[in-house]
Design a protein around this motif. Structure first.
Motif, PDB file in Angstrom:
ATOM      1  N   HIS A   1      11.585   6.889  -3.539  1.00 55.97           N
ATOM      2  CA  HIS A   1      10.621   7.522  -2.634  1.00 55.97           C
ATOM      3  C   HIS A   1      11.335   8.287  -1.536  1.00 55.97           C
ATOM      4  O   HIS A   1      11.895   7.691  -0.609  1.00 55.97           O
TER       5      HIS A   1
ATOM      6  N   ASP B   1      10.391  -0.380  -4.259  1.00 57.35           N
ATOM      7  CA  ASP B   1       9.207  -0.359  -5.112  1.00 57.35           C
ATOM      8  C   ASP B   1       9.544  -0.940  -6.482  1.00 57.35           C
ATOM      9  O   ASP B   1      10.399  -0.414  -7.182  1.00 57.35           O
TER      10      ASP B   1
ATOM     11  N   LYS C   1      -4.615   6.456   0.833  1.00 56.32           N
ATOM     12  CA  LYS C   1      -3.442   6.598  -0.044  1.00 56.32           C
ATOM     13  C   LYS C   1      -2.193   6.857   0.800  1.00 56.32           C
ATOM     14  O   LYS C   1      -1.147   6.226   0.609  1.00 56.32           O
ATOM     15  N   LYS C   2      -2.333   7.786   1.742  1.00 57.89           N
ATOM     16  CA  LYS C   2      -1.186   8.098   2.616  1.00 57.89           C
ATOM     17  C   LYS C   2      -0.829   6.886   3.468  1.00 57.89           C
ATOM     18  O   LYS C   2       0.338   6.610   3.720  1.00 57.89           O
TER      19      LYS C   2
ATOM     20  N   ALA D   1      -1.205   3.775   2.665  1.00 61.63           N
ATOM     21  CA  ALA D   1      -0.471   2.830   1.807  1.00 61.63           C
ATOM     22  C   ALA D   1       0.992   3.267   1.674  1.00 61.63           C
ATOM     23  O   ALA D   1       1.902   2.437   1.764  1.00 61.63           O
ATOM     24  N   ASP D   2       1.222   4.555   1.479  1.00 62.39           N
ATOM     25  CA  ASP D   2       2.605   5.068   1.335  1.00 62.39           C
ATOM     26  C   ASP D   2       3.422   4.810   2.598  1.00 62.39           C
ATOM     27  O   ASP D   2       4.582   4.411   2.535  1.00 62.39           O
TER      28      ASP D   2
ATOM     29  N   HIS E   1       4.196   1.219   3.035  1.00 59.63           N
ATOM     30  CA  HIS E   1       5.256   0.867   2.089  1.00 59.63           C
ATOM     31  C   HIS E   1       6.624   1.277   2.642  1.00 59.63           C
ATOM     32  O   HIS E   1       7.601   0.533   2.545  1.00 59.63           O
TER      33      HIS E   1
ATOM     34  N   GLU F   1      -1.187  -2.867   2.619  1.00 64.84           N
ATOM     35  CA  GLU F   1      -0.763  -1.775   1.722  1.00 64.84           C
ATOM     36  C   GLU F   1      -1.482  -1.908   0.374  1.00 64.84           C
ATOM     37  O   GLU F   1      -1.993  -0.939  -0.166  1.00 64.84           O
ATOM     38  N   TYR F   2      -1.512  -3.144  -0.128  1.00 68.40           N
ATOM     39  CA  TYR F   2      -2.161  -3.405  -1.422  1.00 68.40           C
ATOM     40  C   TYR F   2      -3.643  -2.997  -1.354  1.00 68.40           C
ATOM     41  O   TYR F   2      -4.148  -2.299  -2.232  1.00 68.40           O
TER      42      TYR F   2
ATOM     43  N   ARG G   1      -4.013   0.794  -1.047  1.00 68.21           N
ATOM     44  CA  ARG G   1      -3.677   1.502  -2.291  1.00 68.21           C
ATOM     45  C   ARG G   1      -4.802   1.347  -3.317  1.00 68.21           C
ATOM     46  O   ARG G   1      -5.078   2.244  -4.093  1.00 68.21           O
ATOM     47  N   ASN G   2      -5.428   0.186  -3.321  1.00 67.84           N
ATOM     48  CA  ASN G   2      -6.483  -0.063  -4.312  1.00 67.84           C
ATOM     49  C   ASN G   2      -7.876   0.266  -3.796  1.00 67.84           C
ATOM     50  O   ASN G   2      -8.868  -0.078  -4.433  1.00 67.84           O
ATOM     51  N   ASN G   3      -7.891   0.882  -2.617  1.00 70.54           N
ATOM     52  CA  ASN G   3      -9.183   1.279  -2.044  1.00 70.54           C
ATOM     53  C   ASN G   3     -10.136   0.108  -1.882  1.00 70.54           C
ATOM     54  O   ASN G   3     -11.337   0.240  -2.078  1.00 70.54           O
TER      55      ASN G   3
END
Lengths: 230, 226
Positions: free
Chosen positions: A55, A80, B160-161, B163-164, B167, B189-190, B193-195
């Motif tokens: 990433h 990741d 989504k952003k 979550a990134d 991370h 984050e999980y 990411r999974n909405n």
């Protein structure tokens, strides 16, 4: 081994650099926070190993792997754990999760070193993963991993793969010269087998897939020397 | 996180505001009297009240609503007396209030420990303190902009952003052994990411994380060897 580090995070680069210092045979020669700069560098310098993050903004580790011709050995270092399968499709040497522990790092770089040493011992072709054979005036690519064994048939050699047999106008001697000795061994004047496909060996025969292949007395010792036995 | 600081002494007010500046994302309002405290509590949703026991010369222990209240005094015997009157000592602060006091209050609020575990870095460092300091400096340099980006993306509502970005911050947190925070950030984050969460819920869960991230910076600053 000369290595470079590609990671957009300073902390990760510093940690990898420190880890490289702990290993005698590693020399970290450059660090990059941007894979594009690393590509320029690789075009100019000869490098043995790349520590690569996945990433990164703008240009990912996978973009890098897709863009570079003659990629050196690559160890992926990422936080990741979802890209292992994809990474190995790029034929990377290892995939380590960050933060990288010292034992895991040493295991990964030892593996790369051992593979390189083995490749050097076995000649320049040993890193190739396939051979082209002439079948009916057509050059067909055969991956070494797909070859089970080869059998002499008069002026021809029959190559057995799990799905198909290929008949090639050639001699066993020619094949024995062309194939990497770390993967293939001649066990009989009429047979060359893929060492990785051997299921078992009993007395003077080898089982590969469902085929029994004879071992000649003169080839048996050489065969046993090549196997990793306890 | 919103704090109401009830204090009639201007010097103490200034000192407290100064401390709070070190933990962005916490806002503080000042009330200078008991009445002003009650008025402000009626119209604002404070998370914590920190109040002087003596306001304008009169002792007052009134605590409005269900908001946790921390009592302050410049006199140790006064606080000891209150402690005997079954007020948990963690709610009693001796003035001048120090940064560590505020950090404890914040940790109680977020319920996220920001004590680092340096075992991974020590393993790398092999006693090289310069290297350890170098990593801490990188952390202190990089984490504010990462926090800022997380806050911006949360405002935009882009899960989504978010979550990134969460991370991206996780590796750092793992490196410095902020285990509690790693757990909280990983979960969020999980979910992001999974909405799994509405943005409003996500923001609620993000708030203590942001505060804790700021806290990690304060904690690590004190761990640098000079």
């Amino acid at each position: 081994m000369k290595c470079i580090i590609i990671d957009d995070e300073k902390i990760a680069r510093a940690a990898l650099k420190k880890l490289c210092e702990k290993v005698d045979f590693l020399e970290s020669v450059a660090e990059f926070n941007n894979p594009l700069e690393a590509i320029d560098f690789l075009n100019r310098e000869e490098i043995d190993l790349v520590f690569l993050d996945i990433h990164m903004p703008d240009f990912s580790g996978f973009d890098f792997l897709s863009s570079v011709k003659n990629v050196p050995e690559v160890i992926i270092t990422t936080s990741d754990d979802n890209f292992g399968v994809q990474a190995f499709e790029y034929d990377v040497s290892d995939y380590i999760l960050k933060p990288v522990s010292t034992p895991r790092f040493i295991k990964a770089v030892n593996k790369v070193r051992d593979e390189r040493m083995s490749a050097e011992r076995n000649g320049p072709d040993s890193k190739e993963k396939h051979i082209f054979i002439n079948v009916n005036s057509r050059l067909v690519r055969l991956n070494y991993d797909d070859i089970l064994f080869m059998e002499a048939r008069g002026d021809y050699v029959q190559i057995q793969t799990p799905k198909k047999k290929h008949l090639v106008h050639a001699t066993m001697k020619r094949f024995a010269e062309k194939l990497p000795p770390n993967r293939f061994v001649q066990v009989h004047r009429s047979y060359i087998v893929n060492i990785n496909k051997i299921v078992d060996i009993e007395d003077n025969s080898i089982l590969i897939a469902e085929e029994i292949i004879p071992i000649s007395r003169s080839n048996k010792e050489e065969l046993l020397n090549r196997l990793n036995t306890i | 996180m919103q704090i109401l600081y009830v204090e009639d002494d201007k010097f103490d007010q200034l000192a407290f505001k100064r401390i709070l500046k070190k933990i962005p994302s916490i806002s503080v309002e000042i009330a200078t009297s008991h009445n002003e405290m009650r008025e402000k509590v009626e119209v604002n949703a404070y998370d914590i009240i920190i109040r002087d026991i003596y306001l304008n010369g009169a002792k007052n222990l009134d605590t409005p609503g269900n908001i946790p209240v921390y009592f302050t005094s410049g006199s140790k015997p006064v606080l000891e007396q209150l402690s005997k009157k079954s007020i948990d000592s963690k709610f009693l602060l001796l003035k001048p209030i120090r940064l560590q006091d505020v950090q404890k209050i914040v940790t109680d609020y977020t319920n996220i420990s920001t004590e680092p575990d340096f075992s991974q870095i020590d393993e790398w460092a092999d006693g090289d303190e310069h290297f350890k300091n170098e990593l801490i400096t990188y952390y202190l340099d990089e984490i504010p902009s990462q926090i800022q980006k997380i806050e911006e993306v949360a405002l935009e509502g882009d899960l989504k952003k978010l979550a990134d970005l969460l991370h991206a911050v996780l590796t750092k947190l793992r490196t410095f052994g902020f285990h509690d925070l790693v757990n909280k950030v990983s979960k969020l984050e999980y979910n992001a990411r999974n909405n799994d969460l509405a943005m409003s819920v996500c923001n609620q869960r993000l708030e203590p994380i942001i505060i804790a991230l700021h806290q990690t910076r304060l904690t690590l600053r004190t761990k640098r060897i000079t």
